[in-house]
Design a protein around this motif. Structure first.
Motif, mmCIF file in Angstrom:
data_model
loop_
_atom_site.group_PDB
_atom_site.id
_atom_site.type_symbol
_atom_site.label_atom_id
_atom_site.label_comp_id
_atom_site.label_asym_id
_atom_site.label_seq_id
_atom_site.Cartn_x
_atom_site.Cartn_y
_atom_site.Cartn_z
ATOM 1 N N SER A 1 -35.249 -16.417 25.166
ATOM 2 C CA SER A 1 -34.450 -16.488 26.392
ATOM 3 C C SER A 1 -34.100 -15.094 26.901
ATOM 4 O O SER A 1 -34.021 -14.138 26.130
ATOM 5 N N ARG B 1 -36.233 -25.248 32.680
ATOM 6 C CA ARG B 1 -36.179 -24.116 31.760
ATOM 7 C C ARG B 1 -35.320 -22.973 32.309
ATOM 8 O O ARG B 1 -34.664 -22.266 31.546
ATOM 9 N N ASN C 1 -34.873 -19.872 29.765
ATOM 10 C CA ASN C 1 -35.021 -20.387 28.408
ATOM 11 C C ASN C 1 -36.444 -20.865 28.184
ATOM 12 O O ASN C 1 -37.203 -21.080 29.136
ATOM 13 N N SER C 2 -36.795 -21.056 26.922
ATOM 14 C CA SER C 2 -38.122 -21.562 26.553
ATOM 15 C C SER C 2 -39.216 -20.786 27.269
ATOM 16 O O SER C 2 -40.141 -21.364 27.852
#
Length: 124
Positions: A16, A66, A83-84
Motif C-alpha cells: 500500500s 483497491r 491498496n493491493s
C-alpha cells in the motif's frame, strides 16, 4: 492554484501507499480534484476523482475497490490511498484541479491545473 503531489515510492506487489496532493489557494474547496497516471510508453489515464464536497467519488475500473480518494479541506489536501498494488499500477501519478467542479469528468483536458507528478513503482 498550485498543486504538489507526494508520497510515491517503491513497494512490493500487494502493498500500500498513500499519495498526497497539497494545494495552495483559498479556492481549493471549490475545485474537484482528480488523480491521473502515466506509465512508460502509455498515455495518461484517469484514476480517480473527488467532488468539491468530498461526498462524490469516481474511479477507473482498473482501481475500483483497491484505491480510495478523499479530501481534507482544512488541510487543502487530497489523498489517494492505494491498496493491493499491482505491477501494472507502476506509473507517474499526477493530481489535477477542475475549476468547473461538477460532474464526473475523466478527460485530462477538463482539468486546468496540474501537479508535478510522483513516481509509484510496484515490484513483482
Amino acid at each position: 492554484v498550485q498543486l504538489q503531489a507526494s508520497g510515491g515510492g517503491l513497494v512490493q506487489a500487494g502493498g500500500s501507499l498513500r499519495l498526497s496532493c497539497a494545494a495552495s489557494g483559498r479556492t481549493f474547496s471549490s475545485y474537484a480534484i482528480g488523480w491521473f497516471r502515466q506509465a512508460p510508453g502509455k498515455e495518461r489515464e484517469f484514476v480517480a476523482r473527488v467532488s468539491t464536497s468530498g461526498r462524490s467519488t469516481y474511479y477507473a475500473d482498473s482501481v475500483k475497490g483497491r484505491f480510495t480518494i478523499s479530501r481534507d479541506s482544512a488541510k487543502n489536501t487530497v489523498y489517494l490511498t492505494m491498496n493491493s498494488l499491482k505491477p501494472e499500477d507502476t506509473a507517474v501519478y499526477y493530481c489535477a484541479a477542475d475549476t468547473y467542479g461538477v460532474g464526473s469528468q475523466r478527460a485530462s483536458y477538463e482539468y486546468e491545473y496540474w501537479g508535478q507528478g510522483t513516481l509509484v513503482t510496484v515490484s513483482s
